[in-house]
Design a protein around this motif. Structure first.
Motif, PDB file in Angstrom:
ATOM      1  N   UNK A 162       0.824  -1.214   0.000  1.00 18.65           N
ATOM      2  CA  UNK A 162       0.000   0.000   0.000  1.00 18.65           C
ATOM      3  C   UNK A 162       0.851   1.253   0.000  1.00 18.65           C
ATOM      4  N   UNK A 163       0.226   2.355  -0.363  1.00 20.70           N
ATOM      5  CA  UNK A 163       0.890   3.658  -0.254  1.00 20.70           C
ATOM      6  C   UNK A 163       0.528   4.250   1.107  1.00 20.70           C
ATOM      7  N   UNK A 164       1.408   5.097   1.619  1.00 21.26           N
ATOM      8  CA  UNK A 164       1.086   5.820   2.858  1.00 21.26           C
ATOM      9  C   UNK A 164       0.453   7.146   2.450  1.00 21.26           C
ATOM     10  N   UNK A 165      -0.752   7.396   2.972  1.00 17.37           N
ATOM     11  CA  UNK A 165      -1.468   8.615   2.596  1.00 17.37           C
ATOM     12  C   UNK A 165      -1.643   9.488   3.825  1.00 17.37           C
ATOM     13  N   UNK A 166      -1.512  10.774   3.677  1.00 18.92           N
ATOM     14  CA  UNK A 166      -1.873  11.716   4.734  1.00 18.92           C
ATOM     15  C   UNK A 166      -2.204  13.044   4.089  1.00 18.92           C
ATOM     16  N   UNK A 167      -2.805  13.933   4.832  1.00 19.87           N
ATOM     17  CA  UNK A 167      -3.092  15.221   4.217  1.00 19.87           C
ATOM     18  C   UNK A 167      -4.169  15.993   4.932  1.00 19.87           C
ATOM     19  N   UNK A 168      -4.396  17.209   4.411  1.00 24.17           N
ATOM     20  CA  UNK A 168      -5.337  18.135   5.025  1.00 24.17           C
ATOM     21  C   UNK A 168      -6.613  18.281   4.199  1.00 24.17           C
ATOM     22  N   UNK A 169      -6.733  17.520   3.122  1.00 23.79           N
ATOM     23  CA  UNK A 169      -7.939  17.599   2.290  1.00 23.79           C
ATOM     24  C   UNK A 169      -9.137  17.072   3.096  1.00 23.79           C
TER      25      UNK A 169
END
Ligand code: BES
Ligand code: ZN
Ligand code: ZN
Length: 480
Positions: A366-373
């Protein structure tokens, strides 16, 4: 000419064909003789999942679909069946294969994707090779349209384009070479490309990109790709940012060679992904305004190389204490992220082979996802992840992780603590964003050292199918 995906309403006579059936539905396969039926049934009874029938002038392949688990799991099983099938088609030297779905579950397209992606080869540097002879994969059936299959073909060609860029060795791919490739891709697909050179990067005061480039004998580039169709549905653009480190030695904080520096021609996989996405978006004329930004350089030791302990001033004006020159990706991305704010974007997504920590946490799965969206954007992305089986895991950007990158002498430092390195990298990037933003760390998924089904070995083209699905769904939901 690589393999192409095509559409036909029905299967022509006397062509190599794959029938996809459910275990009890052998009777649906047209024109089997009694002997063939008996043979196929005996294979089915012994739990065979693929049955081969050799006619004089063509071959019949019968794929028995697995039990349905989740929809995403079922569709992935179909891609895997396509992968198994590709090996057989290669041995049989099949040139054109038609796929006929007898399960009424839209199965043909997933099997086709599995065959197509498994058929990738990178033979540029082989003086002797026997390339695949597969010319076309024909999706048949009334449930598909010509346009739908043609779009899918463009997306899969986008994946191949990304794989080619990422597999290209660094001695053939400087930052300037990469930018030239983007220009060519833009001319072919129909999007605009502008390449900023050293002097422009200097006047923009992109201190992150310039510092990483200091040890290099090649100049950096900053490429802006833009797709702005007249019928764009979004007023504010969507921006894609890709890490374009064409080679990462680690700089003065030099990497060891085995299983580390020897893989680092792939450190521009984020840049490769955004080029593949832009190709697919423009080829399919998606009615969205999309801009891609790629800061590019290699990262090397050298007489002028930036050094641990340096304090640098970024494009945004923030200062960064560099404590490890191998944490270079965040420095060049940060400049692109603050540059992005001038477009007043609706959403910015960055793609980067950013941290070993992401690989240690979740592997190649998997990809590591993070963010402010918004939660809505994140949910849409996760749904696209299920559709394409390019899945992601979200990590938090809690304030506490911000403490990991506090510096004694500058605004922030470029490394965190021993733990949660992918999150402190995300926190670092967050400092340079002022709009809804998503970060995808693709360090684990972009480049594989062992083959993994239709993802292959080496460059996978990670994130191209995912983001195309996400963007295309956005278009559909606006139309509805
Ligand atoms: N390009 C690497 C990350 C990477 C590691 C990509 C493995 C693909 C596979 C990145 O620039 C890097 O070196 N990151 C360092 C950061 C550390 C020094 C804070 C890392 O993850 O070790
Ligand atoms: Zn590095
Ligand atoms: Zn790197």
């Amino acid at each position: 000419m690589p393999t192409q995906l095509k559409y036909n309403a029905s299967v022509a006579e006397n062509t190599d064909v794959v029938y996809i059936i459910q275990p009890a539905d052998l009777g649906l396969v047209p024109n089997l003789s009694d002997a063939e039926k008996n043979f196929a049934q005996s294979q089915l009874d012994s739990k065979g999942k693929m049955i081969f029938i050799n006619r004089y002038t063509y071959k019949i392949y019968i794929v028995v679909v697995p039990e349905k688990k989740t929809m995403a799991g079922y569709q992935e099983e179909l891609r895997l069946a396509g992968h198994g099938l590709q090996k057989v088609l290669k041995t049989d030297k099949v040139k054109n294969i038609a796929i006929s779905d007898l399960t009424a579950s839209n199965a043909a397209r997933f099997v086709a994707v599995g065959i197509f992606l498994s058929n990738y080869e990178f033979l540029k540097y082989k003086s002797k090779s026997t390339p695949s002879v597969l010319e076309s994969i024909l999706i048949t059936g009334e449930e598909y349209t010509e346009a739908e299959v043609s779009n899918l073909n463009h997306v899969l060609n986008g994946v191949f384009l990304t794989r080619d860029l990422v597999n290209e060795p660094h001695n053939f791919q400087s930052a300037e070479n990469l930018a030239e490739e983007f220009v060519k891709i833009g001319e072919d697909a129909g999007f605009q490309t502008e390449v900023l050179e050293m002097t422009q990067i200097q006047s923009l005061k992109m201190g992150g990109l310039l510092s990483v480039n200091q040890g290099s004998i090649d100049p950096p580039t900053f490429t802006i790709m833009e797709w702005k169709p007249e019928n764009a549905q979004n007023k504010k653009p969507i921006i894609l940012v890709g890490k374009g480190v064409v080679y990462d030695t680690g700089g003065l904080s030099l990497k060891p060679t085995p299983n580390s520096m020897d893989l680092m021609k792939s450190d521009m996989a984020g840049a490769g992904a955004v080029a593949g996405i832009m190709y697919a978006v423009a080829k399919t004329k998606l009615p969205l305004h999309i801009i891609a930004l790629v800061p590019a350089t290699d990262n090397r030791p050298g007489g002028r190389a930036y050094a641990p302990g340096d304090v640098i001033t970024m494009h945004s004006g923030k200062t960064v204490e560099v404590l490890n020159t191998d944490a270079e990706g965040r420095l060049i991305l940060a400049d692109a992220l603050s540059f992005a704010s001038k477009y007043d974007p609706e959403l910015v997504i960055d793609f980067a082979t950013l941290t070993g920590a992401a690989v240690r946490a979740i592997g190649k799965e998997a990809m590591a996802m993070m963010g402010t969206a918004s939660e809505e954007v994140k949910t849409q992305l996760k749904i696209a992840g299920e559709h394409t089986y390019e899945r992601m895991i979200e990590f938090p950007l809690w304030d506490e992780y911000g403490k990991h990158i506090e510096s004694d002498i500058a605004d922030i430092k470029n490394i965190g603590m021993a733990e949660a390195g992918h999150i402190s990298a995300g926190k670092f990037l967050e400092h340079f964003t002022s709009y809804p933003w998503i970060h995808l760390d693709i360090a684990g998924t972009a480049f594989l050292t062992a083959p993994d089904s239709y993802r292959g070995k080496h460059a996978t083209g990670s994130a191209v199918r995912l983001i195309y699905d996400f963007l295309a769904a956005k278009v559909k939901s606006k139309k509805a």
